[in-house]
Design a protein around this motif. Structure first.
Motif, mmCIF file in Angstrom:
data_model
loop_
_atom_site.group_PDB
_atom_site.id
_atom_site.type_symbol
_atom_site.label_atom_id
_atom_site.label_comp_id
_atom_site.label_asym_id
_atom_site.label_seq_id
_atom_site.Cartn_x
_atom_site.Cartn_y
_atom_site.Cartn_z
ATOM 1 N N ASN A 19 0.820 -1.211 0.000
ATOM 2 C CA ASN A 19 0.000 0.000 0.000
ATOM 3 C C ASN A 19 0.852 1.260 0.000
ATOM 4 N N ARG A 60 4.191 3.887 9.320
ATOM 5 C CA ARG A 60 4.018 3.965 10.784
ATOM 6 C C ARG A 60 2.664 3.411 11.207
ATOM 7 N N GLU A 61 1.623 3.786 10.462
ATOM 8 C CA GLU A 61 0.278 3.315 10.783
ATOM 9 C C GLU A 61 0.165 1.806 10.614
ATOM 10 N N GLN A 62 0.766 1.294 9.553
ATOM 11 C CA GLN A 62 0.721 -0.143 9.315
ATOM 12 C C GLN A 62 1.483 -0.891 10.418
ATOM 13 N N ARG A 63 2.630 -0.365 10.824
ATOM 14 C CA ARG A 63 3.405 -0.972 11.906
ATOM 15 C C ARG A 63 2.613 -0.945 13.210
ATOM 16 N N ALA A 64 1.951 0.157 13.490
ATOM 17 C CA ALA A 64 1.135 0.268 14.705
ATOM 18 C C ALA A 64 -0.008 -0.742 14.692
ATOM 19 N N ARG A 65 -0.649 -0.922 13.535
ATOM 20 C CA ARG A 65 -1.724 -1.922 13.430
ATOM 21 C C ARG A 65 -1.188 -3.328 13.659
ATOM 22 N N TYR A 66 -0.021 -3.623 13.109
ATOM 23 C CA TYR A 66 0.584 -4.942 13.298
ATOM 24 C C TYR A 66 0.878 -5.187 14.773
ATOM 25 N N GLU A 83 -0.453 -3.755 17.418
ATOM 26 C CA GLU A 83 -1.705 -3.844 18.177
ATOM 27 C C GLU A 83 -2.387 -5.197 17.983
ATOM 28 N N THR A 84 -2.315 -5.729 16.787
ATOM 29 C CA THR A 84 -2.993 -6.974 16.457
ATOM 30 C C THR A 84 -2.223 -8.217 16.895
ATOM 31 N N ASN A 85 -0.899 -8.194 16.774
ATOM 32 C CA ASN A 85 -0.120 -9.422 16.896
ATOM 33 C C ASN A 85 0.812 -9.518 18.101
#
Length: 85
Positions: free
Chosen positions: A3, A18-24, A26-28
């Motif tokens: 993306n 940064r946002e994608q890393r934060a989502r990862y 938070e999720t994993n």
């Protein structure tokens, strides 16, 4: 991270990353904190350096080793039904 390629501006790409890393995270991942005596910090750093890995990986490896030992030991014990006979 595919993306990120759609952004022309590098600042936008960095923000998306940064946002994608934060989502990862938070999720994993889960954060575990432990308060240990000061002498454990250099021990952990030494082990990580000798294993050529991160301190987090050292802890994960040692937890997995101990967990597997306990599971194996528990599987060797007779069940309550077997010990009654």
């Amino acid at each position: 991270m595919a993306n990120i390629r759609k952004y022309k501006n590098t600042d936008e790409a960095k923000q998306a990353q940064r946002e994608q890393r934060a989502r990862y995270i938070e999720t994993n991942l889960v954060e575990i904190k432990a308060k240990l005596p000061k002498e454990y910090k250099p021990k952990l750093e030494y082990i990580a350096q000798r294993m050529n890995t991160s301190k987090a990986q050292v802890l994960k490896t040692l937890i997995d080793i101990k967990y597997n030992e306990l599971i194996e030991a528990e599987s060797q014990q007779p069940s309550p039904e077997e010990s009654d006979t």
